[in-house]
Structure formats: structure tokens, C-alpha cells
Design an enzyme around this catalytic site. Sequence first.
Site, PDB file in Angstrom:
ATOM      1  N   ASP A 194      -3.438   6.772  -2.163  1.00  0.00           N
ATOM      2  CA  ASP A 194      -3.272   5.402  -1.682  1.00  0.00           C
ATOM      3  C   ASP A 194      -4.516   4.925  -0.937  1.00  0.00           C
ATOM      4  O   ASP A 194      -5.183   5.692  -0.245  1.00  0.00           O
ATOM      5  CB  ASP A 194      -2.060   5.361  -0.747  1.00  0.00           C
ATOM      6  CG  ASP A 194      -1.807   3.992  -0.163  1.00  0.00           C
ATOM      7  OD1 ASP A 194      -1.479   3.079  -0.934  1.00  0.00           O
ATOM      8  OD2 ASP A 194      -1.950   3.840   1.069  1.00  0.00           O
TER       9      ASP A 194
ATOM     10  N   GLU B  54      -5.929   4.615  -6.164  1.00  0.00           N
ATOM     11  CA  GLU B  54      -5.715   3.184  -5.979  1.00  0.00           C
ATOM     12  C   GLU B  54      -6.979   2.656  -5.303  1.00  0.00           C
ATOM     13  O   GLU B  54      -7.124   2.737  -4.084  1.00  0.00           O
ATOM     14  CB  GLU B  54      -4.483   2.910  -5.111  1.00  0.00           C
ATOM     15  CG  GLU B  54      -4.193   1.416  -5.005  1.00  0.00           C
ATOM     16  CD  GLU B  54      -3.600   0.986  -3.678  1.00  0.00           C
ATOM     17  OE1 GLU B  54      -3.149  -0.155  -3.581  1.00  0.00           O
ATOM     18  OE2 GLU B  54      -3.611   1.795  -2.730  1.00  0.00           O
TER      19      GLU B  54
END
Length: 735
Positions: A419, A472
Site C-alpha cells: 500500500d 500501489e
Amino acid sequence: MTQKGTVRDEAWKDFHLPAPEAEAIASGTHRDPFSVLGVHQFGDGFIARVFAPGASEITAHDLGGRPVGRLDSGAAPGLFEGRVDLSGREPVTYAAANDGGTWTIEDPYCHGPVLGPMDDYFIAEGSHLRLFEKLGAHPMRHEGADGVHFAVWAPNARRVSVVGEFNGWDGRRHVMRLRLDVGVWEIFAPGVKPGATYKYEIIGPNGERLPLKADPFARRAELRPATASIVAAELEHEWGDSAHRAHWSRTDPRRQPMSIYEVHPGSWRRHADGRFLSWDELADELIPYCVEMGFTHIEFLPISEHPYDPSWGYQTTGLYAPTARFGEPEGFARFVDGAHQVGLCVLIDWVPAHFPTDAHGLARFDGTALYEHADPRQGFHPDWHTAIYNFGRREVVSYLVNNALYWAEAFHVDGIRVDAVASMLYLDYSRKEGEWVPNRHGGRENLEAVAFLQEMNKAVYGSHPGIVTIAEESTSWPKVSAPVHEGGLGFGFKWNMGFMHDTLSYFQRDPIYRSHHHDEMTFGLIYAFSENFVLPVSHDEVVHGKGTMLTRMPGDEWQKFANVRAYFGFMWGYPGKKLLFMGQEFAQRGEWSEARSLDWDHLDDPRHHGMQDLVRDLNRLYASTPALHARDCEPEGFEWLIADDRANSVFAWVRRAPGEKPVVVVANLTPAYREGYRVPMPGKGLWREIFNSDSTIYGGSGKGNLGEVMARPEEGRAIAELALPPLATLMFTPA
């Protein structure tokens, strides 16, 4: 005899602990209780000392149960000491008594260290790749006794104790031994069993008593709002996924179908009374659902322990502990194994970019900025009000790298989606001028974070063949998914945020204006093969007022559904792996909330059920058609057929794979029905219509080409005249 006895008694007079040391033991401030408590040689015999507050009598026994001596009160309350009849230094237990009854004390100070010099060496070097087996809480048998070994890194603490129900949460009872060279505190606590709750009581460098801290390496934790760590037994699961793991270890995932179903396990489904499904209940429902729907991968939002439900797991306080919301860790292992045995891969979201500042967590863990940067310009994240890991500290990097390895090893996860990578790569991320510290070259690149990500990817790929890591990453940082030895970050894949942003921007426009924004749909092919891309329609696109895939589309109800169907057809025909957040496969109307189940009652409406059928059929077509997936990441797998018909908002391209039939994808993104639309085809002859998002089974108008079209030679190329349904995507392959 009398004289010798007198001399011996005289020699034993000095074994009593001086009052200042005794008081330090009783107050929990002694710097090295192992030097005075437990069994020690004294002259030609042995003495034992124990701190047992509340006791009035203490008798020592060897591990066989033989009484070896009665201890007397020492110079401070709760301290007992005396001679013991032992032939060598060995562990003992104590029978304690007072007016209220009797109890047994198993003395940790009779036991030597568990960690050894090689552990110190690798910990100090930051290269220990089995750190999760050394730090944390581990049940074991040590020096003849069963108990738990606790170890925690807190180099700046004056004192660290492990506290729990087993010692009345009394920080004076299990003060730990400091391994000075590496700053690790450890203790073997005999008699402690799996299931025991515990925390660390830490006195900081200035003598301050910190809030009790959960174990950074804990493998289990209490269910929120409780925050204690739990001693976990070694994971007991007999794996049956060897064939699955062998398959992925010898294949190139870039050339395999990847259709990822992104799931928040707490809100996919719930019991009627609002309770979460357990991992076993999720396995019974979610795994068959994904198989039926044709998804190849399940990706869970973070499942590490976290105290606050609305953080969705992205503010974790227990990186090594599967959250207690869904049961014990073995339940997650059973889920992964069950998924593997029916061909599904399991990915987890992983959050090394930041951590919350909850008092029981990592923030100022030993009274100093240990895991985070001390300077808030480097150590505090303005967007999430969280702390940022200090990637320049080898112990922190080792903690995180070992965590990635732990999930791969202990739970056999097939991949890790990292993330907020962009927030790690840039020192000025979400910061104004003057609010960030440049790197050593004066630039804004976080060189330490780059080195950490490269180290993590090398360790994971080097030790677990078949695993994938996914970034990401929302900027144009080069070579995110290139190997480290080629100067890349080493990820296997990268989320294509540009595709998601541009295509959703286009589709949200009224079709009358789409011709003016034609480039939003074609621009992505300029960089489509610069990385190994995953095309994400993730949870971030259905929250915070953005609406859902259905509600953000223009037009009346029919057009909204047609737009979503056309979008999914476009996306599944576009190069790149696929990701869809739960609920979008049946066009959920309401924004997602972590506090409730998806709106499964939508499926009573044929329009929503048709959308679900469309996603199922797209997944199956994508997985069974190599031209649609085998060259997702390579330019030879794509060629434009029509890229410039902005007046009609029509797009056409061909997907290819070596030795396989090509697939032609055609999208008509206005409500106009077009007959006789001429499309250049890769070859002459009959082409079957293998997908039509306007089919009546999906809720469309049923317009199309009656299942096939003929491509005829014309001026050196093949041309097919197609019927293009309104707001629809079609796919064709040679008959």
C-alpha cells in the site's frame, strides 16, 4: 565437626542481598535481576533468591519435586533467599504460601538465555531472515521446563518486563535480560502457556514508565477494543496445497490470467445479527463464490491486527497477527489452503508505509523514536496522521522484511500488495516547501525507502518461488516492476492508476461530450507496457462521496447499467491484469461501508444479476483465451485497429498471443446504434462474436451480429461490417 560447621556458617553469612539491591528488586528498578535472583553458586554450595510479593513462606524444590531448602525473608518485602541443597546450578520451583493458601512459582531467573551469539550477529547486521522465530513469544521447552520465550527490541529502555495474567500484570516479576550488543531484551518464563495475554512494561531512558506496549512480533492479539498480545502456539495446520504452490513456482505470472477480487472480509457478508463471518465461514461462502465467478485471485484488505474498524486495516498495530475479528490464525491458514486446493490464489494488502500512534503500538516504543523518524518532517504523515517507519535503520528494515517473509512462509500467501508506495518514495509527499528534509544529494527521493523496497522484494522472491509482489504506486517512478539488478524496485506488478483515472473520467462524462475527450481512452497505450500493470477498480473508487461504478455513470437507469457493462468489457479486453472491488461485480448502488454487509439483495433485480453474469463470463473468457492474458505485459500482444474515431467514440484493437487465435475488441461508447460499421480485421474469413455486453442475458438490448461476422478482403486488408450496439463492447475471434 562443630568447628567446621561454625566456619561454614561464618562463610555463608554474606550471601544476603544488601538492602539497596533488595529494594531495587522490590521496586522493579534493578538493572540486572538475573545477577541476583534464581540459583547462584556461593562458596562450595548454592543459594536461591526469589521475589514473591504476597508470600509469607517459600520452599524451594527441584524440577523433580524434591524439597531443597526453605527460604527466609530478605531485606525488602517480597524478597526471599536461602541455601538450597543442589549439586549444581539448576532450575528450581517454589512452593509459596500465605494465610490465603498456597501456590507454585516457576522461577524465570533459574534459566539461561535462549538467543545465542549468532542471533546477535545477524540481528546486529540486519540480515536475520528468521527473526520471527527469535523475537516475540514462542512456547518451548528450555532447560527441563515448559514455558514461553519472550524477546523484544528496545535498546534505549532502562528496564523491560513482560507482564500478563501469569504474573498479575506486575512489572517487577519478569524483568527481562538485556542483550547489550543488540538492544534485545529476553526472558524464558516457565509455566506460561499458549493463550496467555501479555504486554511489555517499559521504563524509558529518562526513567518514565511508558504505556504498556503490545508485542511487535506477536502472532495473536486480543479482539478490539482490548489490545494485549496473546501467546500463540506454533501454527498447527497440515497443508494440502503442494500442487498449487508447485504450479506457481514454475510459471511466469505475467503470462497467466489474473482476475483479482478485492475483499474486505468484515463486510463482504455478515450474519443477520451483524456478527463477522469467521475464516471457516468465509471459506465456505467466499471461496465457492469466487470459483463460480471465475476470479483467479482473492485480495484481502489488510488482515493484520488493527484497533479501529474504519481504518479498514490500513492502520495496523500488529503486523504479524491475523486480526482476531475472524478467529484464530489457524482459521486463516485453513482459508488459504482451501482456496489453493480449488485453484485460487490469495493476496494480502501490506502496509509498511506508516503506522498509527496508538499508545500500545510502535510509536516511541522504548521512550524514543525507535521505529519512526524523530523529526516530524520525516516521521509524521500529514495525510493519515500516522508515524512513518525509519527505513534508514537496519532493525526496522529487518522487522518489515521479516514480516513479508512470515506471511509467505507461515500462511502460504501467494502475493503481497504494498500500500501507498508513492508516499514512501518521495520525501516531499503531501508536504509543502520547508516541511521535508532532502536526501543526501539534495533531492526529494527517499533513497532509504527505495533500498528497503528492493531488499524486501529480493528477500521475498529469493526465498518463495511463485509469490508476487504488487505496488500501489500512483506516480511515474520508473521501473517499479523491473528487477532490482536492472535498477528497478523489484515488484512483480504495479497498479495502473492512470488507466483507472482516465477511463473513469471518460465514462463519467455524458456521451455527447466524449468525443472531446477521446485521448483519455487511448493515452494509456503509450505507457501500457512500461510496467507489468494491474488494472484496478479498487475500494478507493467507491467511498468518500465518489459514488459507485453504477451511480457515477451518466444517463438514465438503462444507460447507467450499459455504461458499466461496456466499461468492464473494455477493461477485460485491455492489456493488463484485472482487479475489481467486491460489490462492483453486481453493480452495488450504495457506497461501500466497512460497517455493514454488501447489498446482496440487489441480485433480486435482473439488471444487477445480469451484471454479475457479465463479470462471471468475462472472467471465464479472459482465463480461457490466451490472447486476452498471455501478453498482458508485452507490446506484441496489442495492436490498434481503430484509435482515432473520436466523432463516433468507437475504439477497436486486437489482442494476440503466440500460436493462439487473436481476439478483436470493439467498443461503441455512445448510445447510438451503428449498423454497417467498418472495422479492419487481422484476417479474412468468419469471425465469431464471443462476447457482447449488450446481450439480453446481461440486461442489454440484444443488438449485435447474430453470433458471427464475415471479414472480406478489400484493397489489401480484411474488412468486416459490424452492428455496434449502443454503449457496448464486443469481442470476436476467428471461427
